[in-house]
Design a protein around this motif. Structure first.
Motif, short mmCIF file in Angstrom:
data_model
loop_
_atom_site.label_atom_id
_atom_site.label_comp_id
_atom_site.label_asym_id
_atom_site.label_seq_id
_atom_site.Cartn_x
_atom_site.Cartn_y
_atom_site.Cartn_z
N ARG A 2 46.18 49.70 38.83
CA ARG A 2 46.52 49.25 39.93
C ARG A 2 47.81 49.15 40.21
N GLY A 3 48.63 49.18 41.41
CA GLY A 3 49.82 48.70 41.56
C GLY A 3 50.27 48.72 43.12
N VAL A 14 47.57 48.43 47.60
CA VAL A 14 47.24 48.50 46.06
C VAL A 14 46.44 49.47 45.78
N ARG A 17 47.83 53.94 40.37
CA ARG A 17 48.85 54.55 39.64
C ARG A 17 48.69 54.94 38.40
N PRO A 56 56.61 52.39 44.62
CA PRO A 56 56.14 51.35 44.05
C PRO A 56 56.88 50.27 44.26
N SER A 116 52.03 45.62 39.43
CA SER A 116 51.07 46.27 38.93
C SER A 116 50.50 45.74 37.68
N PRO A 340 47.54 40.10 38.12
CA PRO A 340 47.00 41.27 37.87
C PRO A 340 45.46 41.27 37.52
#
Length: 340
Positions: A2-3, A14, A17, A56, A116, A340
């Motif tokens: 996830r990012g 989000v 990626r 990003p 991320s 994260p």
């Protein structure tokens, strides 16, 4: 993984990626322990700084090394590391002169995006610094601050030649400006004047060592700085915003022969040459060479001599990054930490 990705002004999502992979033998992959939103991220978020398609987000990071390329020798899997927002080889002539943010091989980490779960760190040997051991959880926010805002505020104070016997003024009460207050006091400044209109930020500035608060801006703010300094102006002024108004306020608050350290990301700043000429003010700044200061800052943090992590006044899970951006944009938060 996830990012966070910026799709358009005000539109942060989000999403999934691709997991990063080793591309160059000098790369490392880290698993983020914490990341955050920077004031400079608000420029594209507000549409002031244009982006070309989905981008990003994020350039501040701490975490644990998961994998290294074949040429990486200074960090190894399992170590907790802090890195700069600019990746650098730390060996070129520019790096050796102390300006790693100007490295001839530099990589801006914002292009990689560290809001991320995982991140590829180019030039790992020159960019990452390992902590003495796994840090206590309560130290992680401060170590994250060292990745950018603390190192940037520190550079601003150094560039302004803050030190013993000096009166220092700080223009800007965001995370960088607040860390500049902390840095100026650590460098021995006699007085530190924080320019801030926000009560919560004023309290944090005082906790970091500010001796005076000036709430006025522009010409009124300059006049008060002069009044507090016997009509001369501050020896050292740190500009931590990046606008025309803040830069001119910084220059005009500085005494003749004094120093301005400017670390706010400049947008549409134009300096009047004639006024600058007769001001006799030194100007030095730009993207902070955070890597130069990381070993010292990590030591100060791990020894609990400074606590810059106080700039994080809102902690959210990564999945709520969009709310973090809104909170900073609306000035409901000084700086948002993302887990994260």
């Amino acid at each position: 993984m996830r990012g966070a990705v910026l799709h358009a002004p005000g539109d942060v999502r989000v999403e999934q990626r691709p997991d990063p992979a080793i591309i160059e033998p000098t790369d490392a992959i880290i698993r983020l322990a914490a990341t955050c939103i920077c004031g400079s991220d608000l420029w594209p978020y507000r549409g002031i700084e244009k982006t070309d398609g989905p981008a990003p987000m994020g350039h501040e990071y701490v975490g644990v090394v998961e994998e290294t390329g074949g040429q990486v020798s200074t960090v190894r899997p399992g170590q907790f590391v802090v890195g700069s927002f600019v990746a650098s080889d730390n060996t070129c002539e520019i790096c050796r002169s102390g300006y790693q943010s100007g490295c001839v091989h530099r990589v801006m980490m914002g292009a990689i995006g560290t809001q991320s779960e995982l991140a590829r760190i180019p030039l790992a040997d020159g960019t990452l610094v390992a902590t003495p051991g796994p840090p206590d959880p309560d130290l992680v926010p401060s170590l994250l601050a060292a990745s950018d805002v603390l190192g940037t505020g520190w550079f601003g104070a150094v560039a302004a030649q803050a030190g013993p016997g000096k009166i220092v003024a700080v223009v800007g009460d965001g995370a960088v400006g607040l860390c500049a207050v902390l840095a100026a006091r650590q460098l021995g400044a006699e007085r530190v004047i924080a320019m801030s209109r926000h009560e919560t930020r004023q309290r944090l500035a005082m906790a970091f060592g500010a001796t005076d608060i000036v709430t006025e801006r522009g010409d009124e703010g300059v006049a008060l700085i002069k009044e507090l300094t016997g009509g001369l102006g501050a020896h050292s002024v740190i500009e931590a915003v990046g606008t025309q108004e803040s830069m001119m306020q910084a220059i005009r608050s500085t005494r003749r022969g004094g120093h301005v350290g400017y670390v706010g990301v400049a947008h549409d700043v134009a300096l009047p040459g004639d006024e600058l000429f007769f001001s006799l003010v030194h100007l030095h700044g730009g993207p902070a060479p955070v890597r130069q200061y990381l070993p010292q800052l990590i030591e100060l943090i791990c020894e609990r001599r400074i606590d810059p992590g106080k700039v994080f006044d809102l902690t959210l899970p990564l999945d709520q990054a969009a709310e973090g951006y809104r909170a900073m944009d609306e000035r409901r938060a000084v700086k948002v930490l993302l887990r994260p």
